[in-house]
Design a protein around this motif. Structure first.
Motif, short mmCIF file in Angstrom:
data_model
loop_
_atom_site.label_atom_id
_atom_site.label_comp_id
_atom_site.label_asym_id
_atom_site.label_seq_id
_atom_site.Cartn_x
_atom_site.Cartn_y
_atom_site.Cartn_z
N ARG A 67 0.78 -1.13 -0.10
CA ARG A 67 -0.02 -0.15 0.07
C ARG A 67 0.77 1.21 -0.04
O ARG A 67 0.69 2.22 -0.56
N ALA A 68 1.74 1.45 0.89
CA ALA A 68 2.89 2.39 0.91
C ALA A 68 3.67 2.57 -0.47
O ALA A 68 3.59 3.67 -0.88
N GLN A 69 3.87 1.58 -1.17
CA GLN A 69 4.53 1.63 -2.58
C GLN A 69 3.62 2.10 -3.61
O GLN A 69 3.87 3.07 -4.40
N GLY A 94 0.78 7.71 -6.76
CA GLY A 94 -0.20 8.99 -7.22
C GLY A 94 -1.48 8.44 -7.58
O GLY A 94 -2.30 9.35 -7.82
N LYS A 95 -1.50 7.21 -7.80
CA LYS A 95 -2.76 6.65 -8.11
C LYS A 95 -3.77 6.81 -7.15
O LYS A 95 -3.76 6.80 -6.04
N PRO A 96 -5.09 6.84 -7.78
CA PRO A 96 -6.25 6.65 -6.93
C PRO A 96 -6.52 5.77 -5.87
O PRO A 96 -6.11 4.58 -6.38
N ALA A 97 -7.20 5.87 -4.83
CA ALA A 97 -7.11 4.95 -3.45
C ALA A 97 -7.84 3.55 -4.18
O ALA A 97 -7.48 2.44 -3.87
N ASP A 98 -8.76 3.55 -4.96
CA ASP A 98 -9.60 2.34 -5.68
C ASP A 98 -8.77 1.75 -6.44
O ASP A 98 -8.56 0.33 -6.46
N VAL A 99 -7.94 2.38 -7.14
CA VAL A 99 -6.82 1.86 -8.11
C VAL A 99 -5.67 1.15 -7.04
O VAL A 99 -5.48 -0.13 -7.50
N ILE A 152 -3.06 -3.94 -4.97
CA ILE A 152 -2.60 -4.63 -3.86
C ILE A 152 -3.39 -6.00 -3.57
O ILE A 152 -2.60 -7.03 -3.63
N GLU A 153 -4.75 -6.12 -4.26
CA GLU A 153 -5.34 -7.59 -4.33
C GLU A 153 -4.40 -8.44 -5.31
O GLU A 153 -4.14 -9.73 -5.07
#
Length: 287
Positions: free
Chosen positions: A216-218, A223-228, A233-234
């Motif tokens: 998540r930190a990476q 700078g990508k949106p949270a949903d992306v 991550i998934e």
């Protein structure tokens, strides 16, 4: 003069020699503590204590398999040379068999149990004195299944039941020749790919959460949106699980089919009702 238990204990603490050897030394010297130390030194038995603090990063993995029960240990030495010494290998074989017959797998309790008239700790101390290096029983674990079979594998094999990497895999249920052959390949796979857990459900949840935090930190740094970010991550977690979970790993034989899929295919092909219930992988020097 009468040799007391406290005298034997004192001599053992001073020399590191086995209790039986200390008692013999005291008897031979009529209870003289200093002469007993000299007697032990002449026999080559008084140096174990001085070697006890030395670092041990070499050694062997030994296993004893008895049908659906198995015991595996790591016996460490200071050098690889001693790790291949015949007397050291004989000690490893003797210890793993004694451990298999011992109830439980707590090392401290096993060390105080008896091997003949002496304790296991005494037996190791005697070998330290003779071999000339520190020797430590670092790991001890047991594995069993109610109905089934345990299949071993040793990498860099030194004897039939000793190597530098040892794996035991427990198969629960019907184990025919074809299933057993797969078991041998699976044990080799485990030796090579070092899975951390059998299944996703048996994996420590903290391991996954820590990996998610790192990913998540990476991802947020991009700078990508949270949903992306969450979708990224998934996908990466799925890849991560394929690397560390045995049933999710691609089989080393073909490099693409997951272990769980191989098992399902074999179950259908052989009409055998079996499962891989657990495994242990030990490698010399690994924490």
């Amino acid at each position: 003069m009468s040799i007391t238990a406290s005298m034997v204990k004192e001599l053992r603490e001073k020399t590191g020699a086995g209790m039986l050897d200390c008692k013999k030394a005291l008897e031979e010297t009529n209870g003289d503590m200093e002469e007993s130390i000299v007697w032990l030194r002449k026999k080559g038995l008084a140096s174990a204590g001085k070697k006890a603090g030395r670092e041990t990063s070499e050694g062997v993995i030994a296993a004893f398999v008895d049908g659906n029960h198995a015991t595996i240990i790591e016996l460490s030495s200071e050098t690889d040379f001693v790790g291949k010494n015949e007397k050291f290998l004989q000690l490893a074989d003797s210890l793993v068999k004694s451990a298999h017959n011992f109830k439980g797998d707590v090392i401290s309790e096993f060390l105080t149990s008896h091997h003949g008239k002496a304790t296991i700790a005494d037996l190791i101390a005697e070998h330290i004195a003779v071999i000339g290096e520190n020797i430590i029983l670092k790991k001890l674990k047991k594995i069993s299944v109610p109905h089934g079979k345990i299949i071993p594998y040793f990498h860099n094999r030194l004897t039939d039941n000793i190597g530098k990497i040892g794996v035991v895999v427990a198969f629960e249920g019907e184990v025919n020749e074809e299933v057993e052959e797969f078991g041998k390949q699976l044990a080799m796979h485990i030796a090579a790919l070092k899975p951390l857990a059998l299944s996703k459900s048996s994996l420590d949840a903290n391991v996954v959460e820590k990996e998610k935090d790192v990913l998540r930190a990476q991802a947020l740094g991009s700078g990508k949106p949270a949903d992306v970010v969450e979708k990224m991550i998934e996908g990466r977690i799925r890849k991560f699980l394929e690397e560390i979970v045995l049933l999710e790993q691609p089989f080393v034989v073909d490099g693409k089919t997951k272990i769980k899929e191989i098992i399902e295919e074999l179950q259908n092909k052989t009409k055998s009702n079996f499962t891989v219930s657990s495994y242990i992988r030990y490698e010399v020097g690994e924490s």
